[in-house]
Design an enzyme around this catalytic site. Structure first.
Site, PDB file in Angstrom:
ATOM      1  N   THR D  97       0.889  -1.276   0.018  1.00 18.67           N
ATOM      2  CA  THR D  97      -0.002  -0.119   0.119  1.00 18.67           C
ATOM      3  C   THR D  97       1.036   1.210   0.072  1.00 18.67           C
ATOM      4  OG1 THR D  97      -1.630  -0.936   1.353  1.00 18.67           O
ATOM      5  CG2 THR D  97      -1.685   1.091   1.261  1.00 18.67           C
ATOM      6  N   LYS D 172      -7.297   1.347  -3.502  1.00 18.07           N
ATOM      7  CA  LYS D 172      -6.753   0.645  -2.291  1.00 18.07           C
ATOM      8  C   LYS D 172      -7.327   1.728  -1.163  1.00 18.07           C
ATOM      9  CE  LYS D 172      -4.826  -1.446   1.083  1.00 18.07           C
ATOM     10  NZ  LYS D 172      -5.358  -2.454   2.085  1.00 18.07           N
ATOM     11  N   LYS D 241      -1.369   7.270   7.682  1.00 16.67           N
ATOM     12  CA  LYS D 241      -0.481   7.339   6.670  1.00 16.67           C
ATOM     13  C   LYS D 241      -1.405   7.069   5.246  1.00 16.67           C
ATOM     14  CE  LYS D 241       1.141   3.906   4.872  1.00 16.67           C
ATOM     15  NZ  LYS D 241       1.757   2.493   4.162  1.00 16.67           N
TER      16      LYS D 241
END
Lengths: 297, 297, 297, 297
Positions: D97, D172, D241
Site C-alpha cells: 500500500t 486501495k 498514513k
C-alpha cells in the site's frame, strides 16, 4: 415629572442597568427571584417589590433581564407574571438572550392582549452595562420602539432591526456564534504555535494589535493564550445554550452551517468533561488536548 | 553615504515597497521576471537589472517579494539565483508568504554559505504597503536582524519572533488561517440572517462597528454582505495554498485542527467550481448555495 | 380460536405486515387515515374500521406503523385515539420510527392507564416486510413483550433490548445514522474515483463483493455509483428527520458526534436544494457538486 | 518446468504469500531487510538472497510487499535495487500500500527501461493471505498483466482496474478510507448507546448480524464494542498514513471530502496521544473521551 420603569432580573447585568436608569431620572420598581439582590439598589433609590406583576405601572414599561427561556417564561407567563398585568398600552422590553421561538411566542401573546413586546437583547459584559455602553439589537412595533428609545439610550446604544421581535434574537445569536467561532480559530492557531515551540502570548499579541484589534479578540485572546479560564466572564454552558438555539433556527430554515456544528460539538464535549461553568474560552482546552498537549489552567 | 538594497519581485506589493525604500534614501536595484514592471520604478530612481543575481551587492541585503514557493526557489537557487552571489555576510530578507519547509531549507543553504536568511512575511494589502504600514513577522539570526531593522522600518512595523526563520512563516500562516476562519464565520452568520429574511449589510454593519471593529472584519464584512467578489484583493486560490501549508505543518506536528480542515474543504470546493481567481471572500458563496440561496455576484 | 390484532397505518410497510398477520391466522382490524388503502386488505380478510379507537379489542394488542411523531400522537392521543380505549391489559406495539422522547412520553401515559407500550421499530424496506424478514428492535415490560412475541415473529425477527421502550428507538436511530454515514463514505470514495478518471460502478462492485458484502452497501452502492436517485426507496427528508432525532438525543446526553453533524449538514443542504423527496442516496449528489462535477441523475 | 518469481518483503503478509507461491510450484527467491525472516521460508523451499537485485531472474517477475513508500523506493531504486537489474521484459508486481504518486513515478521509471510496473495492492489481513484469499486491485499494461495472472491467482482474487498503475493505489486508499469511516460511524453510534445506558456489544451484535453483516463490520465491530485495542491487527498510524495519501490525492484533483478530513483529524489526535501503535479501531477511544466517558482498554 419623572417616568416609571419596571425591571425584572437583578443579576450581574441587571444591577448596573438599574443604576443607569435611576441616574437617568427614572422611578424604578425592581423584582428578583432571590430578594437579597435588590437591597443595594434600594439604597440608591429603587423600590423593591415581591412579584413580577408588581413592577408594572398602568400603561407602563417593564424591562426583563433574566438568565434563560425558562426564567423569562416564568416572570412573564407565571401566576404572578407580568403579561396579564401589563394591559393594553404596556410595553415589555425583553433584553435577555432567549430563543427566537420564545420571542415569537411571547410577542404573539402580548399582541393578543394589546400590549407590545420589544426584543432588545444586548452585547456587552457587566462593565459595558455599568458604562451604559451596551450594544442593543432592537426589534418590534415602531410605535412601541419610539416610546422605549429614552430607556434604551440610558442603557447603551440601540440598533434597529425592524418590526419582528424574533429577528433581534437571531442577530444576538449570530453575534455569539461569531464570538465562539473566533475563539475556536484563536485556539487552533495557538495550538499550532505551541506545537511549533513558540510563545502563545507573543503571537496573540501581534494579532490583537493589528489584524484583529477589536473587543472580542482583545478580550478573549489573552485568556486563550494564557489558558486563564477562571473566573468565568461568560459561562461555557451558556455558550452551548446559545449555539443550540442558533442551530435550531438554522434547522428550521434549512441552513447547513458546518462551523456552527463544529463549535457545538466542541462545547458539548467541554460540558461533558465538566467544564460548563468555566469561562467560554475554555472550549480551547480540548484543542490543546486533542493535540496531545497538557493544559494546567 | 546611502546604502544599497536589492529587491526582487515587483508585483502589486513589491512596487510600493520599492518606492518606500527609495524614499528612505536607499539605492535600490530591482529585478522582476517580466521586465516591464520595472520601468515605473526606474523613473523614480531604481536601477533595473536582468537577473536575480545582479541585484546583489557585496555584503549586501536583498529583499524578495515573490508569489509562491516555486518563484522563491527560482530566484534564490536558479542558475542566476541570488544564493551563490550573496556571499558571506550577505542577508536575504524573504518577505513572501512561503511554506515553513522552504524557509527552513533556504535558511540552511544560506547558513552553509555564511550568509543569512531572514524570514519576514507580512500582513497587509497593497495600500498598507504604500503607506509603509505592513505588519512584518521577523525571524532569523539576531545579528542579521539588527542590520535589517532600518530596511524593515522603511516598509512597516516589524514584530520579532526569534531566531528560527520558519517560525515567522508559521505565524503568517496562522494569521491567514484566522482571516479565512473569520470569513467563514461571517458567511455562515449572514446566511442565517438572509434565510430569516433580514438584511445582510445592516447586520454586518452592527458587528463591524462594535464587537468586531477591526481591519479584517471591516475589510471583508462588507464584501461578504454585498457578495462583491471582484476585483480580487487577494485571490481565493492563494488562500487555499496557504491553508495547505498550514495543514502540512499541522500534520507534521500532529495537531488536529478541525476548523482548518473545514475551510480547506470550502476553498478546495471553490477552486473546483472555477472560483480560484476571485477574491478570497467568495468562499462564502458556497455557504449560500448549500442553503439553497441563489447568488448573483 | 384465533387471536385478534389491531393495525394502524397501511402504507408501503403496513400493507405487507397486515398480510403476514392474516397469513399467521390473526383476525386483523385495520385503520388508515385515507380509507382507500384498506380495500386490498379487506379482500384478503382484514376488517376495516373508521377510527383508531375501533381497532382495539378488550385486553387486546394494537400495532401502529405510521409515518412520524405527529401521526403517532394523533392515532394514540387524538379524540378517537387508541390510548383511552386500550384499557388495562392492552398492549400498544409501536413499530414506527419515532423520537425516543415521544416513546418515553407515550410509555408513561400507557403505564398510568395500566396498559403497556412496547417500542418495536424495524429495519427493512417493503420487500423485507413482505418476506416477514424485518429486523425488529424491541423494548418494554417483560410480561407484555412475552405476549407480543408471536405477533412480532409473524412479521420478522425480534431482538430484545430491555425494559425501557425509548432505548429501542435510540437503537433504530443508531442504525439509520450508520446507514447514512455509509452512504456519505461511499459518495466521497466514488467522487475521488471519478475525479481520477475511473469507473464508479467497477470500483463499487469490488467493495460490495468483498469488504462490504452486506445489505446496506449492496443496496445503496449501485444507486450511488450510477446516481440513480429515483424512485425513492426511503425519502431523503425522512433521513434528515431521523438524524435530527439522533442529534437531539446526543445533545441531551452530551455526546459530541461529528460524523452525525456532518451528515445532518449534508441532508439539510439537500433538502434546501429541493431534494427532500428523492431517495436518501441522493445526499451524495452534493459531494460530486462540491468537487465541481456535474450530476445528471 | 516450473517458473521463477522473486519476492521482497517477508513481514506478516509476505510470509504466507511466499508459501502460497511455493505451493503453486514456483521457484521463489526471497529477500528481506532483516535476514532472519527468511529462514522459515528456506525450510519450505525458498532461496534466500542478500540484496533486492539478487531476487531478479532474466526477464523475470518480482513481487514487492513492503511496509511503506520509503521501503519500496529503497528496494527498487537503491544501490542494490531491483529496477536496474529487472531489464527489458521484466515485471515488478508491486503489492504494498503506497502512494499513487510513488506508483506513478516508479511506473514511469520502469517504462523508460523497458520493464513493466504492475500495481497490485491488496485487501486482507494475514489470515486472508494464508488462505490465498487476498482481494487484489490490479492496474498496468495489459500484456504484463496477462503474464502475472497465474502469480496473482496463487495469492488471491485479482480485480482488473485498467492500464494506469496508480489507479489501483487510489482504489486501495478508497477502501481504507471506507473502512476507517465505518469505524468512526460504529464508534459514534456506540458512544450514544453507552451514554443512553445500553450495552455496546448487544447493539453491535444486532448490526453485524443484519444490516452490516460483512467482513469489515464483523471484524471491527466487536473490537470497538469491547474496546479491545491490542494486539494491533493493523496499526493506527498506518491508517493515518493512508488517509494522508488519500487526501493528498483529493487535494490534487480538487475533491473536498469532509468525512476524510474528519477521520484524518481523529487519527492525528490519536497519534498525538501516543496511540499510533495500537489497533486502528482505537481511534474510537477519543469519541468516548470527548463524551466524557472513561475508557479502560
Amino acid at each position: 415629572m419623572s417616568q416609571s420603569v419596571g425591571f425584572i432580573g437583578l443579576g450581574s447585568m441587571g444591577q448596573p442597568m438599574v443604576r443607569n436608569l435611576l441616574k437617568a431620572g427614572y422611578h424604578v420598581k425592581v423584582y428578583n427571584r432571590s430578594e437579597s439582590r435588590a437591597s443595594a439598589l434600594v439604597d440608591v433609590g429603587a423600590i423593591a417589590v415581591s412579584s413580577p406583576a408588581e413592577v408594572v405601572e398602568v400603561d407602563g414599561m417593564v424591562v426583563t433581564m433574566v438568565s434563560n427561556d425558562a426564567a423569562l417564561e416564568d416572570v412573564t407567563l407565571g401566576a404572578q407574571g407580568l403579561l396579564e398585568r401589563l394591559g393594553s398600552g404596556g410595553i415589555h422590553i425583553s433584553m435577555s438572550t432567549v430563543s427566537p421561538d420564545l420571542a415569537y411566542k411571547l410577542a404573539e401573546l402580548h399582541k393578543q392582549r394589546g400590549s407590545s413586546y420589544i426584543a432588545a437583547p444586548v452585547f456587552g459584559r457587566p462593565q459595558s452595562a455599568a458604562a451604559a455602553q451596551l450594544k442593543i439589537c432592537v426589534a418590534g412595533s415602531s410605535i412601541a420602539k419610539e416610546r422605549t428609545q429614552p430607556v434604551l439610550q440610558a442603557l447603551g446604544q440601540p440598533f434597529d432591526f425592524g418590526e419582528q421581535p424574533k429577528q433581534a434574537n437571531v442577530i444576538k445569536l449570530c453575534g455569539n456564534f461569531m464570538i465562539i467561532s473566533a475563539i475556536e480559530a484563536m485556539g487552533e492557531a495557538l495550538t499550532l504555535v505551541e506545537k511549533n515551540g513558540m510563545d502563545r502570548s507573543a503571537v496573540m499579541s501581534l494579532f490583537t494589535q493589528t489584524l484583529f484589534a477589536c473587543p472580542i479578540y482583545q478580550t478573549y485572546g489573552p485568556l486563550i493564550a494564557e489558558q486563564r479560564f477562571t473566573p468565568p466572564g461568560f459561562q461555557l454552558q451558556w455558550g452551548l445554550k446559545d449555539i443550540n438555539f442558533f442551530l435550531d433556527n438554522a434547522s428550521q430554515v434549512y441552513a447547513p452551517l458546518p462551523l456552527a456544528h463544529l463549535v457545538q460539538n466542541r462545547l458539548l464535549s467541554s460540558v461533558a468533561k465538566g467544564r460548563g461553568e468555566s469561562d467560554l474560552s475554555r472550549l480551547t482546552q480540548a484543542i490543546s488536548e486533542d493535540a496531545g498537549l497538557e493544559v494546567v489552567p
